[in-house]
Structure formats: structure tokens, C-alpha cells
Design a protein around this motif. Structure first.
Motif, PDB file in Angstrom:
ATOM      1  N   GLY A  83       0.658  -1.055  -0.076  1.00  0.00           N
ATOM      2  CA  GLY A  83      -0.021  -0.013  -0.136  1.00  0.00           C
ATOM      3  C   GLY A  83       0.954   1.151   0.047  1.00  0.00           C
ATOM      4  N   GLN A  84       1.736   1.453   0.816  1.00  0.00           N
ATOM      5  CA  GLN A  84       2.715   2.641   1.035  1.00  0.00           C
ATOM      6  C   GLN A  84       3.287   2.841  -0.429  1.00  0.00           C
ATOM      7  OE1 GLN A  84       3.317   3.970   4.123  1.00  0.00           O
ATOM      8  NE2 GLN A  84       3.521   2.482   5.690  1.00  0.00           N
ATOM      9  N   TYR A  85       3.830   1.693  -1.187  1.00  0.00           N
ATOM     10  CA  TYR A  85       4.778   1.875  -2.200  1.00  0.00           C
ATOM     11  C   TYR A  85       4.051   1.584  -3.795  1.00  0.00           C
ATOM     12  CZ  TYR A  85       7.642   2.902   1.634  1.00  0.00           C
ATOM     13  OH  TYR A  85       8.158   3.592   3.281  1.00  0.00           O
ATOM     14  N   SER A  87       0.619   1.474  -4.310  1.00  0.00           N
ATOM     15  CA  SER A  87      -0.807   1.561  -4.321  1.00  0.00           C
ATOM     16  C   SER A  87      -1.456   2.668  -5.299  1.00  0.00           C
ATOM     17  CB  SER A  87      -1.667   1.659  -3.172  1.00  0.00           C
ATOM     18  OG  SER A  87      -1.123   3.103  -2.452  1.00  0.00           O
ATOM     19  N   ARG A  88      -0.510   3.822  -5.513  1.00  0.00           N
ATOM     20  CA  ARG A  88      -0.931   4.922  -6.501  1.00  0.00           C
ATOM     21  C   ARG A  88      -0.810   4.380  -7.760  1.00  0.00           C
ATOM     22  NH1 ARG A  88       1.264   5.346  -1.926  1.00  0.00           N
ATOM     23  NH2 ARG A  88       3.169   5.732  -2.933  1.00  0.00           N
ATOM     24  N   ASN A  89       0.395   3.488  -8.176  1.00  0.00           N
ATOM     25  CA  ASN A  89       0.254   2.925  -9.347  1.00  0.00           C
ATOM     26  C   ASN A  89      -0.833   2.237  -9.741  1.00  0.00           C
ATOM     27  OD1 ASN A  89       3.076   3.312  -8.205  1.00  0.00           O
ATOM     28  ND2 ASN A  89       3.702   2.998 -10.468  1.00  0.00           N
ATOM     29  N   SER A  94       0.285   5.521 -11.893  1.00  0.00           N
ATOM     30  CA  SER A  94       1.501   5.872 -11.897  1.00  0.00           C
ATOM     31  C   SER A  94       1.701   6.577 -10.436  1.00  0.00           C
ATOM     32  CB  SER A  94       2.181   6.521 -12.811  1.00  0.00           C
ATOM     33  OG  SER A  94       2.267   7.999 -12.511  1.00  0.00           O
ATOM     34  N   GLU A  95       3.005   6.611  -9.869  1.00  0.00           N
ATOM     35  CA  GLU A  95       3.039   7.316  -8.720  1.00  0.00           C
ATOM     36  C   GLU A  95       2.727   8.798  -9.080  1.00  0.00           C
ATOM     37  OE1 GLU A  95       3.374   7.781  -5.410  1.00  0.00           O
ATOM     38  OE2 GLU A  95       4.720   6.558  -5.159  1.00  0.00           O
ATOM     39  N   LYS A  96       2.543   9.463  -8.180  1.00  0.00           N
ATOM     40  CA  LYS A  96       2.017  11.090  -8.482  1.00  0.00           C
ATOM     41  C   LYS A  96       2.721  11.775  -7.581  1.00  0.00           C
ATOM     42  CE  LYS A  96      -0.891  10.171 -12.008  1.00  0.00           C
ATOM     43  NZ  LYS A  96      -1.698  10.637 -13.142  1.00  0.00           N
ATOM     44  N   HIS A 150       6.868   9.673  13.028  1.00  0.00           N
ATOM     45  CA  HIS A 150       6.662  10.947  12.160  1.00  0.00           C
ATOM     46  C   HIS A 150       7.318  10.594  10.938  1.00  0.00           C
ATOM     47  CE1 HIS A 150      10.249  11.673  14.135  1.00  0.00           C
ATOM     48  NE2 HIS A 150      10.794  12.412  13.276  1.00  0.00           N
ATOM     49  N   ASN A 151       7.249  11.340   9.841  1.00  0.00           N
ATOM     50  CA  ASN A 151       8.277  11.177   8.647  1.00  0.00           C
ATOM     51  C   ASN A 151       8.435  12.395   7.874  1.00  0.00           C
ATOM     52  OD1 ASN A 151       5.466   9.521   8.060  1.00  0.00           O
ATOM     53  ND2 ASN A 151       6.441  10.469   6.261  1.00  0.00           N
ATOM     54  N   ALA A 152       9.637  12.488   7.208  1.00  0.00           N
ATOM     55  CA  ALA A 152       9.998  13.684   6.340  1.00  0.00           C
ATOM     56  C   ALA A 152      10.655  12.926   5.292  1.00  0.00           C
ATOM     57  CB  ALA A 152      10.608  14.796   6.993  1.00  0.00           C
TER      58      ALA A 152
HETATM   59  C1  HCR Z   1       8.607  10.502  -2.152  1.00  0.00           C
HETATM   60  C2  HCR Z   1       7.068  10.877  -2.499  1.00  0.00           C
HETATM   61  C3  HCR Z   1       6.301  11.716  -1.157  1.00  0.00           C
HETATM   62  C4  HCR Z   1       6.814  10.635   0.206  1.00  0.00           C
HETATM   63  C5  HCR Z   1       6.184   9.283  -0.022  1.00  0.00           C
HETATM   64  C6  HCR Z   1       6.382   8.444   1.156  1.00  0.00           C
HETATM   65  C7  HCR Z   1       7.718   8.325   1.621  1.00  0.00           C
HETATM   66  C8  HCR Z   1       5.452   9.239   2.627  1.00  0.00           C
HETATM   67  C9  HCR Z   1       5.381   8.400   3.864  1.00  0.00           C
HETATM   68  C10 HCR Z   1       4.645   6.912   3.486  1.00  0.00           C
HETATM   69  O1  HCR Z   1       4.626   6.211   4.625  1.00  0.00           O
HETATM   70  C11 HCR Z   1       5.558   6.192   2.308  1.00  0.00           C
HETATM   71  C12 HCR Z   1       5.533   7.145   1.074  1.00  0.00           C
HETATM   72  C13 HCR Z   1       5.190   6.619   0.014  1.00  0.00           C
HETATM   73  C14 HCR Z   1       5.571   7.245  -1.292  1.00  0.00           C
HETATM   74  O2  HCR Z   1       6.030   6.403  -2.107  1.00  0.00           O
HETATM   75  C15 HCR Z   1       6.475   8.518  -1.075  1.00  0.00           C
HETATM   76  C16 HCR Z   1       6.037   9.472  -2.453  1.00  0.00           C
HETATM   77  C17 HCR Z   1       6.617   9.194  -3.751  1.00  0.00           C
HETATM   78  C18 HCR Z   1       6.658  10.136  -4.483  1.00  0.00           C
HETATM   79  C19 HCR Z   1       6.622  11.463  -3.602  1.00  0.00           C
HETATM   80  C20 HCR Z   1       7.641  12.699  -4.087  1.00  0.00           C
HETATM   81  C21 HCR Z   1       7.391  13.918  -3.318  1.00  0.00           C
HETATM   82  C22 HCR Z   1       6.951  13.147  -5.472  1.00  0.00           C
HETATM   83  C23 HCR Z   1       7.987  13.218  -6.489  1.00  0.00           C
HETATM   84  C24 HCR Z   1       7.237  13.662  -7.788  1.00  0.00           C
HETATM   85  C25 HCR Z   1       7.350  12.716  -9.077  1.00  0.00           C
HETATM   86  C26 HCR Z   1       6.285  11.693  -8.814  1.00  0.00           C
HETATM   87  C27 HCR Z   1       6.960  13.431 -10.068  1.00  0.00           C
END
Ligand code: HCR
Length: 386
Positions: A83-85, A87-89, A94-96, A150-152
Motif C-alpha cells: 500500500g505504502q509504495y 498503491s498509487r500505481n 503511476s506514482e504521482k 513521524h516522517n519527512a
Molecule cells: C517521495 C514521495 C513523497 C513521500 C511518500 C512516502 C515516503 C510518505 C510516507 C509514506 O509512509 C510512504 C511514502 C510513499 C511514497 O512512495 C512517497 C512519495 C513518492 C513520490 C513523492 C514525491 C514527493 C513526488 C515526486 C514527484 C514525482 C512523482 C513526479
């Protein structure tokens, strides 16, 4: 190659964006992207991925031995990765680029009690805007399990891919019937976002992450195509007793693909199925956080409603107009705070410079950095209905 997935009219703006990310490193969150790659969902909704299999979360509490409990934690953790990595696909092709949350943005949700697994509550707060930091608490009170973290992200660009180093960690606390609290420190994997040039980004996990408790050390290594099994999304988890526990239990290895299935081997037993996420997941039910049950103005689905609608319906003029409104409002708030000598007050968390649990358990994995800050959950939620 061709930008196959990029609408023709957005190709030059996509190329400009890619050139810009190659030179700007650190924080991508506020960069402007062409519309085709925008997601209508804010990052404050992402912590819900931790619990889309609530029965696996609840099952942690039902184990009788430390070893079984740790294995249940590992199983739940691995089962969240799909789901975390990915599900957007699945849901958006695709990842967005998610919406960049404002300071104080909130998201509340729950998963219902089904078959006695207990209700699980979710609370998320954007605790920093520059850099973006999201804090969350997920709790199944009837089972005595709570996840706070928390996450960044720190982003860089390498060989055509975006590399995302995740900053932050989570602590899972399980309250045993004896009253003892067992803590599991969970660190987060590194991400590589590939497929950028074609306009169809997807995530691969790299390097490793840890699940550390005073009883066990679990190291999870991630590899893409061409390693371990040759498959994308591969992982190998090695679980050992923590040093000083006298090796009370044996060593276990779990191998497979995190978006599908894995196998467990230990001593004479091998090849038993460990996790399987090919079945359905349960999306969180969003709930309003106001005492009336309504959503407040800072709750993500209300705050971003028109921006999200614009993105979903292809009305990008409305989306960008509404986004500017939100951003201007934020700038004004920050100015007013400076002028009035006040600062924004967090609602559910207190920022602390160090996290004793991270420092203590982190030693078992020789974590780098050896210390991290934390957002302590104030535990005042939901307000007790008098
Ligand atoms: C990197 C990401 C923003 C952060 C997203 C995180 C790391 C957030 C915490 C979740 O627990 C897991 C997670 C999943 C995502 O895969 C990750 C995102 C993927 C893309 C996004 C970027 C800021 C966007 C990059 C722009 C591209 C797609 C054009």
C-alpha cells in the motif's frame, strides 16, 4: 526514449520539471509539476497505509511468546509496504505528486471492529511545513497496541531517478496483559523513483530498514530486479535474538516480494508461507474530528476539497486557483504570527529534541544517525464524550 505516458501538450513542461529536480535537491514538495502527474491526495493521508490490514495489526496482541509477537510485527510491517509504495500505481496508473500539506493539516480515520479484532483509530497532523513533516498515531485500544511516528523526506537525483531518504521513525508499543509495555522501533527504507522520463514513475525500495526491540533484531534488506530472486520488490528479512538475551530463540529468514508473498525458513522448517498481500485491503474510513463529528477547516479532505476536485475532473484552472488561495492564506497566517509574536500550536503532538527509545533500541541496529527527534502523542484524542 519517448515520453510515452506524458500528454503531448505537457511534454515540454515535464522536461523542464525533470531538469529542475536534477538541480534542486532536498525538498521536492513545493515544486510545480505538470497537471498529469498531480495526485488529489495529501501526504497527511499516507499514514493510513500502516493499517490497511487491521487484522494483522490486531494479531500482534494475540501472540503468546516474544518470538511469535516479533514475527507478527514483521508480518504486519511487510504487509504495509504494498500500500505504502505501489498503491498509487494501481489506483492512478503511476506514482504521482501528492498535495503538500499545510502546517496543522489534520486527518482522522478509523477501521471498524470486525470479528473481535477491535476498532483501530488513526490521527494525523502536519507538524512542519518547511521542511514537510507528518506525525501520526494509530491505536487499537481494545488490543493495547499503538503506533506513533513521524516522517519527512530528503530527496536527491541520481542517474535519472529520484532518491528519497526517509527521515523519522515509528515506535510500536504493545501493552501486555502483565502490564509490561514492549516497544518496537521501526525505521523506514530508502526509495528510488524510476520511470520518470517516460512519465510513469514507480517506486523501488533500496538498502535496508530495521525493527528493533529489547528481545529481537530484525534487519530487512530490499532489492529490485536482478538481485536476490531477480524480481522487483524483493526483500530478505533476518530475525535474530537481541544481544544479551542469551539467544533464547533461533534465527529466522524471510524472503520474497513485499507486494505479493514471502516464505519463512528457520532451522528444519522451511518454505512456509509468511505473508500474503494478494488479497483485499481495507481503506480507512475518514471521520470528522470536530466534536460535532463534522470536518474542521484544517482537515485534509475539507481543506483541499476543491483542489482535489479540480485535479480529479481535469479542471486545472480551478485546482491552481484554489491551491493559491490556500497558500496565500498560509503566508498571511505566518506573517500575522510574526507580527503578533506568536507561533503555531500543534494540536496532538509535542516536539522533543531526542527520543530515548530510538537511542536505546537504535544501538541494536547501530543506527545512523544514533539519535533522532520525536513528536510525542498527547493522548487527548478522541475527546472523552462526557
Ligand atoms: C517521495 C514521495 C513523497 C513521500 C511518500 C512516502 C515516503 C510518505 C510516507 C509514506 O509512509 C510512504 C511514502 C510513499 C511514497 O512512495 C512517497 C512519495 C513518492 C513520490 C513523492 C514525491 C514527493 C513526488 C515526486 C514527484 C514525482 C512523482 C513526479
Amino acid at each position: 526514449g519517448e515520453m510515452g505516458a506524458v500528454p503531448v501538450s505537457q511534454r515540454s513542461s515535464w522536461a523542464t520539471f525533470l531538469k529542475a529536480i536534477a538541480s534542486v535537491s532536498g525538498d521536492l514538495s513545493s515544486m510545480t509539476c505538470p497537471p498529469f502527474i498531480l495526485s488529489p491526495v495529501s501526504l497527511t493521508e499516507f499514514p493510513a497505509y500502516w493499517c490497511e490490514r487491521p487484522e494483522l495489526f490486531a494479531a500482534i496482541a494475540d501472540q503468546k511468546t516474544e518470538e511469535d509477537r516479533t514475527l507478527a510485527v514483521v508480518k504486519w510491517f511487510i504487509s504495509t509496504l504494498k500500500g505504502q509504495y505501489t498503491s498509487r500505481n494501481e489506483s492512478m496508473g503511476s506514482e504521482k505528486k501528492p498535495l503538500n500539506p499545510v502546517l496543522g493539516e489534520l486527518f482522522y480515520g478509523k477501521w471498524p471492529d470486525v470479528n473481535g479484532r477491535g476498532e483501530t483509530e488513526l490521527l494525523v497532523e502536519q507538524v512542519s511545513h518547511h521542511p514537510p513533516i507528518t506525525a501520526y498515531a494509530i491505536e487499537n485500544k481494545s488490543k493495547g497496541i499503538k503506533l506513533v511516528g513521524h516522517n519527512a523526506q530528503k530527496t536527491s537525483f541520481s542517474a535519472g531517478s529520484i532518491i528519497v531518504k526517509q527521515i523519522g521513525h515509528a515506535t510500536l508499543t504493545v501493552k501486555l496483559p502483565s502490564g509490561e509495555n514492549v516497544e518496537y522501533l521501526i525505521t523506514l527504507p530508502k526509495l528510488r523513483i524510476d520511470g520518470l522520463w517516460y512519465g510513469s514513475p514507480y517506486t523501488e525500495l533500496t538498502e535496508s530498514s530495521w525493527i528493533l526491540s529489547k528481545y529481537h533484531v530484525c534487519h530487512i534488506e530490499y532489492k529490485g530486479k536482478g538481485y536476490f530472486s531477480g524480481k522487483s520488490h524483493s526483500f530478505k528479512a533476518t530475525l535474530n535474538p537481541a544481544p544479551g538475551t542469551g539467544g533464547a530463540s533461533g534465527s529466522h529468514v524471510i524472503e520474497g516480494t513485499w507486494h505479493a508473498t514471502s516464505k519463512f525458513s528457520s532451522g528444519s522448517k522451511s518454505g512456509l508461507e509468511f505473508h500474503n498481500v494478494t488479497g483485499p485491503k481495507e481503506e480507512v474510513t475518514a471521520i470528522g474530528g470536530e466534536p460535532s463529528g463534522e470536518m474542521g477547516d484544517f482537515e485534509t479532505r475539507k481543506l483541499w476539497n476543491l483542489v482535489a476536485k479540480g485535479i480529479r475532473e481535469g479542471d486545472f484552472d480551478m485546482a491552481s486557483r484554489e491551491k493559491s488561495k490556500i497558500e496565500n492564506e498560509q503566508r498571511q497566517r505566518r506573517k500575522d504570527e510574526v507580527a503578533g509574536g506568536t507561533t503555531w500550536q500543534l494540536k496532538h503532538f509535542v516536539h522533543e529534541k531526542s527520543d530515548p527509545t530510538y537511542e536505546r533500541l537504535g544501538k541494536l541496529g547501530k543506527l545512523n544517525p544514533p539519535a533522532e527527534d520525536m513528536y510525542v502523542f498527547k493522548e487527548n484524542w478522541p475527546p472523552s464524550s462526557a
